[in-house]
Design a protein around this motif. Structure first.
Motif, PDB file in Angstrom:
ATOM      1  N   GLU A 192       4.057  17.058  26.131  1.00  0.00           N
ATOM      2  CA  GLU A 192       5.666  16.872  27.044  1.00  0.00           C
ATOM      3  C   GLU A 192       6.694  16.108  25.980  1.00  0.00           C
ATOM      4  N   ILE A 193       8.236  16.656  26.017  1.00  0.00           N
ATOM      5  CA  ILE A 193       9.272  15.961  25.655  1.00  0.00           C
ATOM      6  C   ILE A 193       9.733  15.175  26.240  1.00  0.00           C
ATOM      7  N   SER A 194      10.016  14.045  25.971  1.00  0.00           N
ATOM      8  CA  SER A 194      11.604  13.129  26.901  1.00  0.00           C
ATOM      9  C   SER A 194      12.756  13.748  26.586  1.00  0.00           C
ATOM     10  N   LEU A 195      13.644  13.506  27.155  1.00  0.00           N
ATOM     11  CA  LEU A 195      15.168  13.521  26.625  1.00  0.00           C
ATOM     12  C   LEU A 195      15.187  12.731  25.321  1.00  0.00           C
ATOM     13  N   SER A 196      14.560  11.477  25.148  1.00  0.00           N
ATOM     14  CA  SER A 196      14.830  10.346  24.408  1.00  0.00           C
ATOM     15  C   SER A 196      13.921  10.762  22.534  1.00  0.00           C
ATOM     16  N   GLY A 197      13.470  11.736  23.210  1.00  0.00           N
ATOM     17  CA  GLY A 197      12.416  12.300  22.028  1.00  0.00           C
ATOM     18  C   GLY A 197      11.050  11.441  21.673  1.00  0.00           C
ATOM     19  N   GLU A 198      10.446  11.001  22.820  1.00  0.00           N
ATOM     20  CA  GLU A 198       9.337  10.933  22.838  1.00  0.00           C
ATOM     21  C   GLU A 198       7.908  11.721  23.315  1.00  0.00           C
ATOM     22  N   VAL A 199       7.024  12.304  22.832  1.00  0.00           N
ATOM     23  CA  VAL A 199       5.878  13.013  23.122  1.00  0.00           C
ATOM     24  C   VAL A 199       4.597  12.359  23.747  1.00  0.00           C
TER      25      VAL A 199
ATOM     26  N   ALA B  45      16.652  25.238  25.719  1.00  0.00           N
ATOM     27  CA  ALA B  45      18.001  24.549  25.852  1.00  0.00           C
ATOM     28  C   ALA B  45      17.672  23.160  25.315  1.00  0.00           C
ATOM     29  N   MET B  46      16.878  22.564  26.574  1.00  0.00           N
ATOM     30  CA  MET B  46      17.092  20.791  26.639  1.00  0.00           C
ATOM     31  C   MET B  46      15.614  20.615  24.206  1.00  0.00           C
ATOM     32  N   VAL B  47      15.048  21.555  24.389  1.00  0.00           N
ATOM     33  CA  VAL B  47      14.344  21.359  23.530  1.00  0.00           C
ATOM     34  C   VAL B  47      15.159  21.156  22.183  1.00  0.00           C
ATOM     35  N   LEU B  48      16.135  22.233  22.308  1.00  0.00           N
ATOM     36  CA  LEU B  48      16.533  22.698  20.418  1.00  0.00           C
ATOM     37  C   LEU B  48      17.560  21.205  21.075  1.00  0.00           C
ATOM     38  N   ALA B  49      17.862  20.390  22.115  1.00  0.00           N
ATOM     39  CA  ALA B  49      18.653  19.876  22.025  1.00  0.00           C
ATOM     40  C   ALA B  49      18.086  18.223  21.328  1.00  0.00           C
ATOM     41  N   VAL B  50      17.056  18.367  21.944  1.00  0.00           N
ATOM     42  CA  VAL B  50      16.283  16.584  21.734  1.00  0.00           C
ATOM     43  C   VAL B  50      15.839  16.956  20.222  1.00  0.00           C
ATOM     44  N   LEU B  51      15.454  18.280  19.472  1.00  0.00           N
ATOM     45  CA  LEU B  51      15.404  18.459  17.675  1.00  0.00           C
ATOM     46  C   LEU B  51      16.745  18.297  17.068  1.00  0.00           C
ATOM     47  N   GLU B  52      17.974  18.485  17.956  1.00  0.00           N
ATOM     48  CA  GLU B  52      18.896  18.527  17.214  1.00  0.00           C
ATOM     49  C   GLU B  52      20.066  16.689  17.235  1.00  0.00           C
ATOM     50  N   ALA B  53      19.543  16.203  18.677  1.00  0.00           N
ATOM     51  CA  ALA B  53      19.756  15.088  18.174  1.00  0.00           C
ATOM     52  C   ALA B  53      19.099  14.396  18.015  1.00  0.00           C
ATOM     53  N   ARG B  54      17.586  13.879  18.186  1.00  0.00           N
ATOM     54  CA  ARG B  54      16.153  12.978  17.641  1.00  0.00           C
ATOM     55  C   ARG B  54      16.032  13.387  16.398  1.00  0.00           C
ATOM     56  N   CYS B  55      15.648  14.254  15.736  1.00  0.00           N
ATOM     57  CA  CYS B  55      15.200  14.994  14.717  1.00  0.00           C
ATOM     58  C   CYS B  55      15.690  15.251  13.068  1.00  0.00           C
ATOM     59  N   GLY B  56      17.576  15.723  14.006  1.00  0.00           N
ATOM     60  CA  GLY B  56      18.720  16.220  13.019  1.00  0.00           C
ATOM     61  C   GLY B  56      18.338  17.634  12.429  1.00  0.00           C
ATOM     62  N   LEU B  57      17.435  18.079  13.190  1.00  0.00           N
ATOM     63  CA  LEU B  57      17.745  19.685  13.276  1.00  0.00           C
ATOM     64  C   LEU B  57      18.217  20.718  13.657  1.00  0.00           C
ATOM     65  N   GLY B  58      19.605  20.947  13.297  1.00  0.00           N
ATOM     66  CA  GLY B  58      20.703  21.836  14.021  1.00  0.00           C
ATOM     67  C   GLY B  58      20.176  23.448  14.031  1.00  0.00           C
ATOM     68  N   PHE B  59      20.693  24.042  15.266  1.00  0.00           N
ATOM     69  CA  PHE B  59      21.047  25.123  15.748  1.00  0.00           C
ATOM     70  C   PHE B  59      21.955  25.952  15.503  1.00  0.00           C
ATOM     71  N   GLY B  60      23.260  24.858  15.258  1.00  0.00           N
ATOM     72  CA  GLY B  60      24.274  25.189  16.191  1.00  0.00           C
ATOM     73  C   GLY B  60      25.390  26.987  15.925  1.00  0.00           C
TER      74      GLY B  60
END
Length: 456
Positions: A395-402, A335-350
């Protein structure tokens, strides 16, 4: 009111209460408090003798040199690896696992292999007759091993037998079947399990023999009985295996004489459990080109680097609420990775269903798998496959940093040994040994490379 010298013990968590109630205050389980008789109030110490009071307590300093403990090499290398290099004499090991996963088969192989190396071994079964254990040994080709067998559930008889004969390694299968005539509770209760484990551990420390206790597990996967038993023993191992897969994983959860989270990999066959020397080759699909939605993760299990394939499927949702299903990984982490992908990368899974699976039945717990899971999700969403010879970790942070992870050199060396020539991971990694490394400081950079298939 409880009778004089009586307390109430929870059969779920082992907590002791002075009065009965319908719900255990410690764990919240209902109707689990059972009356136990004790000769002294809970928490009271047994009176010491005059000799013990006169001797007092002896202290020592940290500067004294302590030699490494000796080891009993059983000959089953994967088992010895999880133990930390062999079984330590005088130690107690608790082994748990689902019914039918192969605990008895594994331990029979361990004692048979150790006995053939000159170790004095005994196998005491409280669930099977001697004929059943002997029949399993014949099917596994271990009939010639000089192992002493016994079928007994009386703790007093077992202790007397172990004191009479000299043994180096003893298996008790299982601790839930043992009962002591000093307690009124039935076999399998908290009182009996705690008493049997305490007496066996005390005997192991006193006589210098190694004891392996088999423990049942609950439906949640935890070892049944009071958690105090896990604190009494020196090591706690879990024998895991998904139904439908021949692989079995021995995982160390606690070890006073070795590293925790170490794993040993076995494969179930017609003659028992075969050791797997190279687990990465089992968990990878080497046939054909890599399909979209698959990423090879270079992970670390204990001290061993393991490569495993993470598979993802992103599909349009046929119902109002999209599904999220994950096997072998933490659902909260997904769930966290999906949220980062949507918020930081514009890749939506809704509006799409998401399925994530770790191939081979392995369960991954380390955060370094974040980037591999994100790469598999992006690969499935874009329908763009990753290179066949590429491994992913980070590892992925909530800010989208690797972010960097531990032991990156060992991950890359294992990948290179198996023929991988590319790696995707944190930007501050210097790859060697012929590996072409693609660094990504942010998750958006990695997603862009996957979408554009730009790896040069």
């Amino acid at each position: 009111m409880a009778r004089d010298g009586a307390v109430y013990a929870c059969q779920s968590c082992g907590a002791v209460q002075t009065k009965w109630s319908g719900q255990c205050p410690a764990c919240g389980a209902w109707n689990t408090l059972v009356e136990e008789l004790t000769s002294r109030p809970p928490g009271a110490l047994k009176p010491t003798s005059k000799i013990a009071r006169g001797r007092g307590l002896t202290f020592e300093g940290l500067e004294e040199a302590t030699p490494a403990p000796p080891r009993i090499i059983t000959g089953v290398e994967e088992f010895d690896r999880v133990c930390g290099g062999g079984v330590v004499p005088g130690s107690a090991i608790l082994l748990g696992g689902d019914p039918g996963v192969g605990k008895s088969t594994l331990l029979l192989q361990v004692v048979a292999s150790a006995a053939q190396r000159g170790v004095r071994c005994a196998y005491i079964s409280g669930e099977e007759a001697v004929e059943q254990v002997r029949g399993r040994a014949h099917r596994m080709g271990l009939a010639e091993a000089p192992v002493k067998l016994a079928a007994e559930t009386s703790l007093r008889a077992i202790l007397d037998g172990l004191k009479t004969d000299a043994f180096d390694l003893v298996v008790i299968d299982s601790i839930q079947t043992m009962w002591s005539d000093a307690h009124e509770a039935g076999p399998g209760s908290v009182t009996q399990v705690r008493a049997a484990a305490g007496e066996l551990v005390r005997l192991a420390k006193k006589r210098g023999l190694a004891v392996i206790l088999v423990g049942h597990v609950t439906k949640e996967g935890a070892i049944a009985g009071p958690r105090v038993v896990e604190h009494m023993v020196d090591a706690v191992f879990a024998f895991e295996g998904e139904r439908g897969y021949p692989f079995r994983i021995l995982r160390g959860a606690k070890n006073r004489f070795g590293a925790t989270d170490e794993i040993g990999v076995f494969e179930m066959n017609d003659t028992g459990l075969a050791e797997v020397k190279n687990p990465s080759a089992l968990f990878l699909n080497t046939s054909g080109a890599r399909a979209p939605g698959a990423a090879v993760f270079a992970g670390i299990e204990g001290s061993r680097p393991v490569l495993v394939e993470i598979q993802a499927l992103v599909a349009p949702s046929a119902y109002g609420t999209p599904r999220r299903a994950v096997v072998g990984w933490d659902s909260g982490r997904l769930a966290m990775v999906l949220a980062v992908l949507e918020a930081r990368c514009g890749l939506g899974f809704g509006d799409r269903d998401v399925y994530l699976n770790v191939a081979g039945g392995l369960r991954i717990t380390e955060p370094a798998a974040d980037l591999a899971a994100a790469a598999a999700l992006a690969s499935s969403a874009f329908d763009e496959a990753l290179p066949q010879d590429c491994v992913v970790f980070g590892e992925i942070s909530l800010s989208g940093e690797v972010r960097s992870v531990s032991r990156m050199d060992a991950r890359l060396k294992e990948a290179a040994k198996l023929g991988f020539r590319r790696a995707l991971g944190p930007a501050d990694v210097e790859a060697g040994g012929g590996m072409k490394f693609t660094g990504a400081s942010r998750l958006a950079d990695a997603v862009r490379r996957i979408n554009e298939a730009s790896w040069d």
